[in-house]
Motif scaffolding. Sequence first.
Motif, PDB file in Angstrom:
ATOM      1  N   ARG A   1       0.744  -1.390  -0.109  1.00 26.05           N
ATOM      2  CA  ARG A   1      -0.009   0.004  -0.031  1.00 26.05           C
ATOM      3  C   ARG A   1       0.896   1.328  -0.071  1.00 26.05           C
ATOM      4  O   ARG A   1       1.977   1.334   0.903  1.00 26.05           O
ATOM      5  N   SER A   2       0.414   2.320  -0.745  1.00 28.01           N
ATOM      6  CA  SER A   2       1.260   3.380  -0.809  1.00 28.01           C
ATOM      7  C   SER A   2       0.472   4.357  -0.210  1.00 28.01           C
ATOM      8  O   SER A   2      -0.610   4.356   0.416  1.00 28.01           O
ATOM      9  N   ALA A   3       1.294   5.609  -0.120  1.00 25.39           N
ATOM     10  CA  ALA A   3       0.614   6.921   0.682  1.00 25.39           C
ATOM     11  C   ALA A   3      -0.209   7.778  -0.204  1.00 25.39           C
ATOM     12  O   ALA A   3      -0.231   8.926  -0.069  1.00 25.39           O
ATOM     13  N   CYS A   4      -0.283   7.368  -1.448  1.00 25.86           N
ATOM     14  CA  CYS A   4      -0.960   8.020  -2.484  1.00 25.86           C
ATOM     15  C   CYS A   4      -2.287   8.619  -1.970  1.00 25.86           C
ATOM     16  O   CYS A   4      -3.074   8.103  -1.278  1.00 25.86           O
ATOM     17  N   ASP A   5      -2.734   9.792  -2.584  1.00 28.93           N
ATOM     18  CA  ASP A   5      -4.030  10.546  -2.238  1.00 28.93           C
ATOM     19  C   ASP A   5      -5.081   9.638  -2.436  1.00 28.93           C
ATOM     20  O   ASP A   5      -6.393   9.914  -2.083  1.00 28.93           O
ATOM     21  N   VAL A   6      -5.047   8.657  -3.637  1.00 22.83           N
ATOM     22  CA  VAL A   6      -6.276   7.876  -3.762  1.00 22.83           C
ATOM     23  C   VAL A   6      -5.720   6.298  -3.802  1.00 22.83           C
ATOM     24  O   VAL A   6      -4.437   6.098  -3.706  1.00 22.83           O
ATOM     25  N   PRO A   7      -6.525   5.319  -3.340  1.00 20.56           N
ATOM     26  CA  PRO A   7      -5.755   3.990  -3.102  1.00 20.56           C
ATOM     27  C   PRO A   7      -5.090   3.505  -4.338  1.00 20.56           C
ATOM     28  O   PRO A   7      -5.346   3.481  -5.437  1.00 20.56           O
ATOM     29  N   ALA A   8      -3.847   3.135  -3.991  1.00 20.56           N
ATOM     30  CA  ALA A   8      -2.809   2.466  -4.870  1.00 20.56           C
ATOM     31  C   ALA A   8      -1.960   1.719  -4.244  1.00 20.56           C
ATOM     32  O   ALA A   8      -1.453   1.978  -3.034  1.00 20.56           O
ATOM     33  N   PHE A   9      -1.000   0.699  -5.087  1.00 17.00           N
ATOM     34  CA  PHE A   9      -0.434  -0.208  -4.276  1.00 17.00           C
ATOM     35  C   PHE A   9       1.108  -0.201  -5.430  1.00 17.00           C
ATOM     36  O   PHE A   9       1.028  -0.193  -6.394  1.00 17.00           O
ATOM     37  N   TRP A  10       2.010  -0.249  -4.654  1.00 13.90           N
ATOM     38  CA  TRP A  10       3.401  -0.370  -5.091  1.00 13.90           C
ATOM     39  C   TRP A  10       3.399  -1.881  -5.589  1.00 13.90           C
ATOM     40  O   TRP A  10       3.305  -2.723  -4.680  1.00 13.90           O
ATOM     41  N   ILE A  11       4.220  -2.066  -6.843  1.00 14.40           N
ATOM     42  CA  ILE A  11       4.579  -3.380  -6.920  1.00 14.40           C
ATOM     43  C   ILE A  11       6.212  -3.459  -7.427  1.00 14.40           C
ATOM     44  O   ILE A  11       6.423  -2.608  -8.578  1.00 14.40           O
ATOM     45  N   THR A  12       6.969  -3.837  -6.851  1.00 15.42           N
ATOM     46  CA  THR A  12       8.328  -3.738  -7.020  1.00 15.42           C
ATOM     47  C   THR A  12       9.235  -5.088  -7.288  1.00 15.42           C
ATOM     48  O   THR A  12       9.638  -5.542  -6.241  1.00 15.42           O
ATOM     49  N   PRO A  13       9.356  -5.335  -8.471  1.00 21.51           N
ATOM     50  CA  PRO A  13      10.194  -6.407  -8.765  1.00 21.51           C
ATOM     51  C   PRO A  13      11.653  -6.455  -8.187  1.00 21.51           C
ATOM     52  O   PRO A  13      12.195  -5.308  -8.293  1.00 21.51           O
ATOM     53  N   PRO A  14      12.107  -7.279  -7.756  1.00 23.80           N
ATOM     54  CA  PRO A  14      13.689  -7.320  -7.455  1.00 23.80           C
ATOM     55  C   PRO A  14      14.694  -6.663  -8.380  1.00 23.80           C
ATOM     56  O   PRO A  14      14.584  -7.146  -9.374  1.00 23.80           O
ATOM     57  N   GLY A  15      15.516  -5.751  -7.973  1.00 23.78           N
ATOM     58  CA  GLY A  15      16.512  -5.393  -8.953  1.00 23.78           C
ATOM     59  C   GLY A  15      16.104  -4.381  -9.728  1.00 23.78           C
ATOM     60  O   GLY A  15      16.863  -3.910 -10.433  1.00 23.78           O
TER      61      GLY A  15
END
Length: 292
Positions: A47-61
């Motif tokens: 979960r991000s701190a974005c002003d609207v609901p949004a999620f980080w997806i971070t592949p390794p590297g």
Amino acid sequence: MSNPGLTELITYLRSNPPKSPLPADMRAWFAALTQATPVPSDARLERSACDVPAFWITPPGVDTSRVILYLHGGAYILGSPETHLEMVFRLAKCAGARALSVDYRLAPEHAWPACREDAVAAYRWLLGQGVAPSHIAIAGDSAGGGLTLSTLLALRDAELPMPSCAALFSPWVDFTSSGDSAKTNGSGDPMVDPRGMAMMVGAILQGKDPEKSSPLFAEVGGLPPLFVQVGTAEVLLDDSRRLVDKVKAAGGEAVLDAWEHMIHGFQAFPTYLPEATSATERAGEFVRARLF
């Protein structure tokens, strides 16, 4: 053409219809379909701190200073960052970036353009976090592809700095269904039934004019480079063709990446189709080259 994987996928899709056209049943059906491809163990939503609901997806590297703002598909009625986790993870990995997947408001609970307002707010938030526009790409599939185009137009009209590029997978950009492929490809695309599109448009727009709400019919000058990927068996094939032609006629850069015999949403099913992986890699390479 003989393609056992494609035949198997079409059989799978046609043998698993939704229980009813009610939004709750459609959403459950869509979520179940996306489970056909397992999610990698290192793919997760943060979960991000974005002003609207949004999620980080971070592949390794990956380079976390580069961001794909992702807008999921699902006819503006279905879908979520969770249903699209596998596909977005794969795209971000290919592009060498992390993704911010927006959980925008859905119809019919929220009529158009609530989803666009959420997408624009997420982009503004990224800028406010100090992410350079040249380090941002916007991407989306199906309705999310149409929302990507609508978001770009809104950013341009608001005179905000534009992202480096955009990737649109089988975008739905014409609410009037005026493309020839809506008729010629209707029987061969198990993911999009042209007979039900008017009902969906009514739920999305709720009285707004379909032509005026369609980003395909807007002025498309001043956009960043577009990568538009589509299957030739799709009901929405001509949405992509006409968009690319129109952007080029306006002096912009747009690439049409058409995959023979592929159906709508094929990129989401690598379990069945090696083409899904190759197509996503091609889109990722386009984005990677422009996130400078």
